[in-house]
Design a protein around this motif. Structure first.
Motif, PDB file in Angstrom:
ATOM      1  N   PHE A  74      47.996  42.555  39.488  1.00  0.00           N
ATOM      2  CA  PHE A  74      47.539  42.564  40.878  1.00  0.00           C
ATOM      3  C   PHE A  74      46.669  41.321  41.060  1.00  0.00           C
ATOM      4  CE2 PHE A  74      47.995  47.136  39.857  1.00  0.00           C
ATOM      5  CZ  PHE A  74      48.946  47.475  40.806  1.00  0.00           C
ATOM      6  N   PRO A  75      46.817  40.583  42.151  1.00  0.00           N
ATOM      7  CA  PRO A  75      46.075  39.328  42.328  1.00  0.00           C
ATOM      8  C   PRO A  75      44.556  39.467  42.202  1.00  0.00           C
ATOM      9  CG  PRO A  75      47.777  39.533  44.001  1.00  0.00           C
ATOM     10  CD  PRO A  75      47.728  40.842  43.287  1.00  0.00           C
ATOM     11  N   GLY A  76      44.036  40.638  42.584  1.00  0.00           N
ATOM     12  CA  GLY A  76      42.591  40.831  42.539  1.00  0.00           C
ATOM     13  C   GLY A  76      42.090  41.452  41.246  1.00  0.00           C
ATOM     14  N   GLY A  77      42.877  41.353  40.178  1.00  0.00           N
ATOM     15  CA  GLY A  77      42.496  42.011  38.933  1.00  0.00           C
ATOM     16  C   GLY A  77      42.940  43.460  38.965  1.00  0.00           C
ATOM     17  N   CYS A  78      42.172  44.341  38.356  1.00  0.00           N
ATOM     18  CA  CYS A  78      42.556  45.750  38.343  1.00  0.00           C
ATOM     19  C   CYS A  78      42.481  46.333  39.753  1.00  0.00           C
ATOM     20  CB  CYS A  78      41.669  46.551  37.408  1.00  0.00           C
ATOM     21  SG  CYS A  78      42.075  48.326  37.411  1.00  0.00           S
ATOM     22  N   PHE A  79      43.604  46.784  40.262  1.00  0.00           N
ATOM     23  CA  PHE A  79      43.666  47.375  41.605  1.00  0.00           C
ATOM     24  C   PHE A  79      42.661  48.509  41.744  1.00  0.00           C
ATOM     25  CE2 PHE A  79      45.186  50.686  44.433  1.00  0.00           C
ATOM     26  CZ  PHE A  79      45.597  50.007  45.564  1.00  0.00           C
ATOM     27  N   PHE A  80      42.597  49.369  40.744  1.00  0.00           N
ATOM     28  CA  PHE A  80      41.793  50.585  40.865  1.00  0.00           C
ATOM     29  C   PHE A  80      40.296  50.303  40.735  1.00  0.00           C
ATOM     30  CE2 PHE A  80      46.037  51.899  39.843  1.00  0.00           C
ATOM     31  CZ  PHE A  80      46.256  52.863  40.816  1.00  0.00           C
ATOM     32  N   TYR A  81      39.935  49.307  39.942  1.00  0.00           N
ATOM     33  CA  TYR A  81      38.524  48.921  39.870  1.00  0.00           C
ATOM     34  C   TYR A  81      38.054  48.451  41.237  1.00  0.00           C
ATOM     35  CZ  TYR A  81      34.224  46.671  38.345  1.00  0.00           C
ATOM     36  OH  TYR A  81      32.902  46.309  38.208  1.00  0.00           O
ATOM     37  N   SER A  82      38.893  47.683  41.909  1.00  0.00           N
ATOM     38  CA  SER A  82      38.537  47.127  43.212  1.00  0.00           C
ATOM     39  C   SER A  82      38.424  48.196  44.294  1.00  0.00           C
ATOM     40  CB  SER A  82      39.580  46.077  43.623  1.00  0.00           C
ATOM     41  OG  SER A  82      39.344  45.603  44.921  1.00  0.00           O
ATOM     42  N   VAL A  83      39.476  48.994  44.462  1.00  0.00           N
ATOM     43  CA  VAL A  83      39.493  49.924  45.594  1.00  0.00           C
ATOM     44  C   VAL A  83      38.656  51.175  45.348  1.00  0.00           C
ATOM     45  CG1 VAL A  83      41.724  49.072  46.374  1.00  0.00           C
ATOM     46  CG2 VAL A  83      41.638  51.069  44.876  1.00  0.00           C
ATOM     47  N   THR A  84      38.435  51.529  44.083  1.00  0.00           N
ATOM     48  CA  THR A  84      37.573  52.690  43.813  1.00  0.00           C
ATOM     49  C   THR A  84      36.140  52.389  44.228  1.00  0.00           C
ATOM     50  OG1 THR A  84      38.975  53.448  41.990  1.00  0.00           O
ATOM     51  CG2 THR A  84      36.712  54.263  42.036  1.00  0.00           C
ATOM     52  N   ALA A  85      35.685  51.158  43.991  1.00  0.00           N
ATOM     53  CA  ALA A  85      34.339  50.770  44.431  1.00  0.00           C
ATOM     54  C   ALA A  85      34.226  50.829  45.948  1.00  0.00           C
ATOM     55  CB  ALA A  85      34.020  49.363  43.934  1.00  0.00           C
ATOM     56  N   GLU A  86      35.322  50.562  46.629  1.00  0.00           N
ATOM     57  CA  GLU A  86      35.356  50.584  48.090  1.00  0.00           C
ATOM     58  C   GLU A  86      35.220  52.006  48.638  1.00  0.00           C
ATOM     59  OE1 GLU A  86      38.479  49.105  51.615  1.00  0.00           O
ATOM     60  OE2 GLU A  86      39.143  49.303  49.524  1.00  0.00           O
ATOM     61  N   TYR A  87      35.749  52.978  47.888  1.00  0.00           N
ATOM     62  CA  TYR A  87      35.810  54.346  48.402  1.00  0.00           C
ATOM     63  C   TYR A  87      34.970  55.350  47.628  1.00  0.00           C
ATOM     64  CZ  TYR A  87      39.323  53.605  51.966  1.00  0.00           C
ATOM     65  OH  TYR A  87      39.972  53.205  53.110  1.00  0.00           O
TER      66      TYR A  87
END
Length: 213
Positions: A108-121
């Motif tokens: 995923f371009p932003g690194g780990c998808f789940f690390y990114s979006v879990t912090a968001e939610y």
């Protein structure tokens, strides 16, 4: 004849859905799930807005479908390669190095998808939060089960705390991802790999099973 026409329409709809989700996971890994919109995706991909809206219906539906699409990619790149190995330290090492490689290669371009979006939610409520929380719980469960299987195989000390070891291994992986994405540098993966290797050696019944470095 009508059935053939219907089948073709369904196939085209599925192809469009996969095309939209492929772009959606890329955007979300960088900008978050809130960065998604049906209008934006239809414009970027030069698709009919009405067709895209018909596939997803709402922004939340799109976000949930995006998370599910990312889970499939994650299973393919991180989980399945480890499952192909017999239980033991090799499988546990593959789980960790496979995750680091998945982040390092920017699946995923932003690194780990789940690390990114879990912090968001993480502090929100709702279906998206619950889906992400479930995915993360499943990941922790998988790593802890892999540790437990290594214990049962006799390659990890039975008195080792599987839950604590899991927490430490995941923490090292995620720190490498965070540092790499933030600073656009990649030596942190080697540091994480070294830390993981040291941690596994500390609980191994025979450290020679693990790589020398």
């Amino acid at each position: 004849m009508a059935e053939t026409h219907t089948d073709g329409r369904i196939a085209r709809g599925n192809q469009t859905r996969q095309l939209v989700l492929k772009r959606a996971v890329e955007i979300a890994s960088v900008e978050g799930l809130e960065g998604l919109s049906l209008g934006r995706l239809s414009t970027e991909l030069k698709l009919s807005k009405s067709g895209v809206f018909a596939l997803f219906g709402s922004k939340e539906d799109l976000q949930l479908a995006t998370v599910r699409a990312a889970i499939k990619v994650y299973l393919e790149h991180v989980v399945q390669p480890a499952r192909d190995l017999p239980p033991g330290l090799d499988r546990l090492w593959q789980v960790c190095t496979g995750w680091l490689d998945y982040s390092r290669r920017r699946v995923f371009p932003g690194g780990c998808f789940f690390y990114s979006v879990t912090a968001e939610y993480d502090a929100r409520e709702g279906k998206v939060h619950d889906t992400l929380a479930s995915a993360r719980a499943n990941w922790f469960t998988f790593v802890e089960q892999t540790v437990g299987e290594a214990q049962q195989s006799g390659e990890v000390e039975k008195e080792a705390d599987a839950a604590q070891l899991t927490f430490e291994l995941v923490a090292l992986m995620e720190m490498a991802n965070a540092e790499s994405v933030l600073h656009n540098e990649f030596t942190c993966y080697d540091k994480a790999s070294k830390g993981i290797l040291n941690r596994l050696r500390a609980v191994a019944t025979d450290a020679s099973v693990l790589p020398a470095s």
